[in-house]
Structure formats: C-alpha cells, structure tokens
Design a protein around this motif. Sequence first.
Motif, PDB file in Angstrom:
ATOM      1  N   SER A 122       0.871  -1.177   0.000  1.00  0.00           N
ATOM      2  CA  SER A 122       0.000   0.000   0.000  1.00  0.00           C
ATOM      3  C   SER A 122       0.906   1.223   0.000  1.00  0.00           C
ATOM      4  O   SER A 122       1.744   1.384   0.884  1.00  0.00           O
ATOM      5  N   GLN A 123       0.757   2.085  -0.994  1.00  0.00           N
ATOM      6  CA  GLN A 123       1.652   3.227  -1.149  1.00  0.00           C
ATOM      7  C   GLN A 123       0.867   4.530  -1.271  1.00  0.00           C
ATOM      8  O   GLN A 123      -0.078   4.618  -2.054  1.00  0.00           O
ATOM      9  N   VAL A 124       1.252   5.521  -0.491  1.00  0.00           N
ATOM     10  CA  VAL A 124       0.691   6.864  -0.636  1.00  0.00           C
ATOM     11  C   VAL A 124       1.564   7.613  -1.640  1.00  0.00           C
ATOM     12  O   VAL A 124       2.770   7.773  -1.421  1.00  0.00           O
ATOM     13  N   PRO A 125       1.010   8.051  -2.762  1.00  0.00           N
ATOM     14  CA  PRO A 125       1.827   8.746  -3.767  1.00  0.00           C
ATOM     15  C   PRO A 125       2.450  10.019  -3.197  1.00  0.00           C
ATOM     16  O   PRO A 125       1.978  10.582  -2.199  1.00  0.00           O
ATOM     17  N   VAL A 148      -2.475  18.843   0.952  1.00  0.00           N
ATOM     18  CA  VAL A 148      -2.855  17.800   0.004  1.00  0.00           C
ATOM     19  C   VAL A 148      -2.769  16.445   0.696  1.00  0.00           C
ATOM     20  O   VAL A 148      -1.727  16.081   1.230  1.00  0.00           O
ATOM     21  N   GLU A 149      -3.882  15.734   0.701  1.00  0.00           N
ATOM     22  CA  GLU A 149      -3.908  14.387   1.268  1.00  0.00           C
ATOM     23  C   GLU A 149      -4.303  13.409   0.175  1.00  0.00           C
ATOM     24  O   GLU A 149      -5.408  13.464  -0.342  1.00  0.00           O
ATOM     25  N   LEU A 150      -3.358  12.554  -0.189  1.00  0.00           N
ATOM     26  CA  LEU A 150      -3.610  11.566  -1.232  1.00  0.00           C
ATOM     27  C   LEU A 150      -3.891  10.210  -0.598  1.00  0.00           C
ATOM     28  O   LEU A 150      -3.282   9.847   0.405  1.00  0.00           O
ATOM     29  N   LYS A 151      -4.809   9.482  -1.196  1.00  0.00           N
ATOM     30  CA  LYS A 151      -5.175   8.176  -0.666  1.00  0.00           C
ATOM     31  C   LYS A 151      -4.139   7.126  -1.060  1.00  0.00           C
ATOM     32  O   LYS A 151      -3.535   7.184  -2.135  1.00  0.00           O
ATOM     33  N   ALA A 152      -3.946   6.174  -0.174  1.00  0.00           N
ATOM     34  CA  ALA A 152      -3.040   5.063  -0.466  1.00  0.00           C
ATOM     35  C   ALA A 152      -3.629   4.220  -1.592  1.00  0.00           C
ATOM     36  O   ALA A 152      -4.843   4.116  -1.731  1.00  0.00           O
ATOM     37  N   ARG A 153      -2.753   3.629  -2.379  1.00  0.00           N
ATOM     38  CA  ARG A 153      -3.177   2.748  -3.452  1.00  0.00           C
ATOM     39  C   ARG A 153      -2.313   1.490  -3.412  1.00  0.00           C
ATOM     40  O   ARG A 153      -1.181   1.517  -2.927  1.00  0.00           O
ATOM     41  N   THR A 154      -2.858   0.417  -3.916  1.00  0.00           N
ATOM     42  CA  THR A 154      -2.117  -0.838  -3.941  1.00  0.00           C
ATOM     43  C   THR A 154      -1.291  -0.923  -5.216  1.00  0.00           C
ATOM     44  O   THR A 154      -1.816  -0.764  -6.317  1.00  0.00           O
ATOM     45  N   GLY A 195       1.876   2.962 -12.030  1.00  0.00           N
ATOM     46  CA  GLY A 195       1.321   3.731 -10.932  1.00  0.00           C
ATOM     47  C   GLY A 195       2.167   3.731  -9.685  1.00  0.00           C
ATOM     48  O   GLY A 195       1.828   4.399  -8.699  1.00  0.00           O
ATOM     49  N   THR A 196       3.287   3.004  -9.684  1.00  0.00           N
ATOM     50  CA  THR A 196       4.189   2.994  -8.541  1.00  0.00           C
ATOM     51  C   THR A 196       5.070   4.234  -8.587  1.00  0.00           C
ATOM     52  O   THR A 196       5.621   4.577  -9.639  1.00  0.00           O
ATOM     53  N   TYR A 197       5.222   4.897  -7.460  1.00  0.00           N
ATOM     54  CA  TYR A 197       6.091   6.065  -7.372  1.00  0.00           C
ATOM     55  C   TYR A 197       7.417   5.662  -6.735  1.00  0.00           C
ATOM     56  O   TYR A 197       7.468   5.268  -5.574  1.00  0.00           O
ATOM     57  N   ILE A 198       8.511   5.763  -7.495  1.00  0.00           N
ATOM     58  CA  ILE A 198       9.821   5.421  -6.969  1.00  0.00           C
ATOM     59  C   ILE A 198      10.227   6.444  -5.911  1.00  0.00           C
ATOM     60  O   ILE A 198      10.902   6.119  -4.933  1.00  0.00           O
ATOM     61  N   ARG A 199       9.803   7.680  -6.080  1.00  0.00           N
ATOM     62  CA  ARG A 199      10.058   8.702  -5.050  1.00  0.00           C
ATOM     63  C   ARG A 199       9.445   8.300  -3.716  1.00  0.00           C
ATOM     64  O   ARG A 199      10.019   8.543  -2.656  1.00  0.00           O
ATOM     65  N   ALA A 200       8.254   7.713  -3.783  1.00  0.00           N
ATOM     66  CA  ALA A 200       7.598   7.288  -2.554  1.00  0.00           C
ATOM     67  C   ALA A 200       8.333   6.117  -1.909  1.00  0.00           C
ATOM     68  O   ALA A 200       8.382   6.005  -0.678  1.00  0.00           O
ATOM     69  N   LEU A 201       8.920   5.236  -2.720  1.00  0.00           N
ATOM     70  CA  LEU A 201       9.738   4.155  -2.161  1.00  0.00           C
ATOM     71  C   LEU A 201      10.933   4.736  -1.406  1.00  0.00           C
ATOM     72  O   LEU A 201      11.290   4.270  -0.315  1.00  0.00           O
ATOM     73  N   ALA A 202      11.578   5.753  -1.995  1.00  0.00           N
ATOM     74  CA  ALA A 202      12.712   6.398  -1.322  1.00  0.00           C
ATOM     75  C   ALA A 202      12.276   7.036  -0.015  1.00  0.00           C
ATOM     76  O   ALA A 202      12.940   6.891   1.027  1.00  0.00           O
ATOM     77  N   ARG A 203      11.169   7.737  -0.060  1.00  0.00           N
ATOM     78  CA  ARG A 203      10.628   8.385   1.152  1.00  0.00           C
ATOM     79  C   ARG A 203      10.302   7.360   2.226  1.00  0.00           C
ATOM     80  O   ARG A 203      10.674   7.529   3.400  1.00  0.00           O
TER      81      ARG A 203
END
Length: 319
Positions: A122-125, A148-154, A195-203
Amino acid sequence: MPEKTAPAPSGILLIDKPGGITSHDVVARARRALDTRKIGHAGTLDPMATGLLILGVGPATRLLTYLVGLDKTYEATIRLGVSTDSDDADGAETARADASALAAVTDARIAAGVEALTGQISQVPSTVSAIKVGGKRAYDLARAGAEVELKARTVTVGRFDVVARRPSTSSGTEVGPGIEAGTIDLDVVVDCSSGTYIRALARDLGAALGVGGHLTALRRTRIGPFEVADAVTEIQPDAAHHLRSAAAVAADVLGALPVTADEARDLRHGKRLVGAAPRLGATATATPAAIDPDGRLVGIVERGGDDLKSAMNMAEDAS
C-alpha cells in the motif's frame, strides 16, 4: 495530375528522454520533427528523470491506452539522511538526520526495509505528483500552499534490489568505514506495476530507517517489452524512420490474432466474428490485436459472448 500527398506519419516512437525537460517538451519536439500535431505519450517522466518514453504518433495514439498500464523497470539512487518536500532532489530540504541515526543504518536494516517495500504494498503517492484532487493536479495544489492528502493505493514491486551502497558526494564527516555523517546513497533497481512512485519508495524506506530519504536520480529502462536500449536519443526530422508500426507494437503487447481479409473487413465495419471467441486461447491476452493477411492492424478485439467484437478499430490506411 496533382501530386499525391504523403501519408501522415503513424506508429510508435521510443525516446530516451534526457534530464531537465518535461515529457511535454519531448512531445513538442516530436511534433515539430514529424510535422504533425497528433502525438501523445504513454506515461510521463519527471523533468529530473531520464529514460524510456513511449510516443504514439498519428492514428497510433489510439494504442496508448493499452500501453500505459504496462509494468516498468527503473534504475534509481536513493539518498538516506535527508527528506525533501517533493521526495526528490528537485524539492526543498525538510529534515536532515543526525550522525548517530545515520551510523545506525546497517546493511541488515536496509535489507529489512527494502523487503517490507517489496511485493504487493500500500503506497501513498508523493504529494508533488500529477494525481488529480478535486479536478486539480496535486503538485499545483501543493505549490500553491494547500494541504494535500492523497489516498493510499495498492501497487506491486516485483523487484527492489540494492546494487550499491556508498557515501554521497555531499560534504560531511565520516563516522565509520565508508559512511558519511550527512547521507548514504543507495543505487537500486526496481521492477514495478504501473502507478508505482519510486520517489515514494525512497521516502518510505528513509522513514522506516528513521533517517528520511529522497530520490536523487531516476532512469526508466523498460516499459513492458520495450527497452531504452532500442530508443532514439534525439528527435530528428527523419524520426519517422524510427516509427514502429502499430501492428507490430500491438502484437508485442497484446498478442496477435490473424484474421482473413473478409474478417478484417467485417471488423472494420463493426461486425462481429460469430463463434470466434474460442480463438482467443491462442493469444497472449483477452484483447489481442487483429492482424490482416497484409500484416496491418485491424484493431483490438474482445470477447462478446461466443463472438469476437472490436474494442478499437484502426483505419485501413493508418495501421
């Protein structure tokens, strides 16, 4: 007799995008080079990012909807120890870990953090993203100072490999063998779903390790069956020579369903192929590319009960 007008270009163009420009800039260059307005792309890359960008040209832009959802491979560098408001190097620094916290980041802890971010997660963009919130892009709202609140996505991360660990090139005091007080850089390779954000993986990896993290480099090397090694680095006036036919690309992605000339004509006229649904068993997907005897793309077909029907048609002279 009047001279015949050359047919408008149509096909798929693979581009190796350089850093520092937007995906829209690449499209604008392609429009000038190919002298056509009808060009789109299958998934953006941030200005900081480099690598594979797929362009649809002319009627082949209709294929892009079948390409945007393909899985992807990225090569990236994650900097641990510093957080930014955009989760990448283009953002402003928001936090920096102290030396003791960074010194506690062992290879074993990194491996555990990576493992937790592999598989279906589950990833929040990232807040600075192109996702729309109330009809507006998240990055526009964030830059305007809005919350800004983004919903988590699978999403699915099939591979998250750390291929190198090193101190960053920024200045700092060494606190251990090869570890700099300021930051640690990780070179990684990621296979992931669209749809996967690599930036979010780093974060998220930085957060799990208690030191923060952001992306300093990103390169997309693959989209589905397409590799950046096969892309052109510059769009020249003769770029049409690099266009891949819609038929070849559709067959690579969706699988090919050969049809007769009569069946091709019927599909183009909106008719169903009665009782032909069992033929889908020989194709790669449930929506294969119908290819006529001359190797042209008729369109994309799908099941309609026991029949096959058109999901998308291509004009006979544009395939």
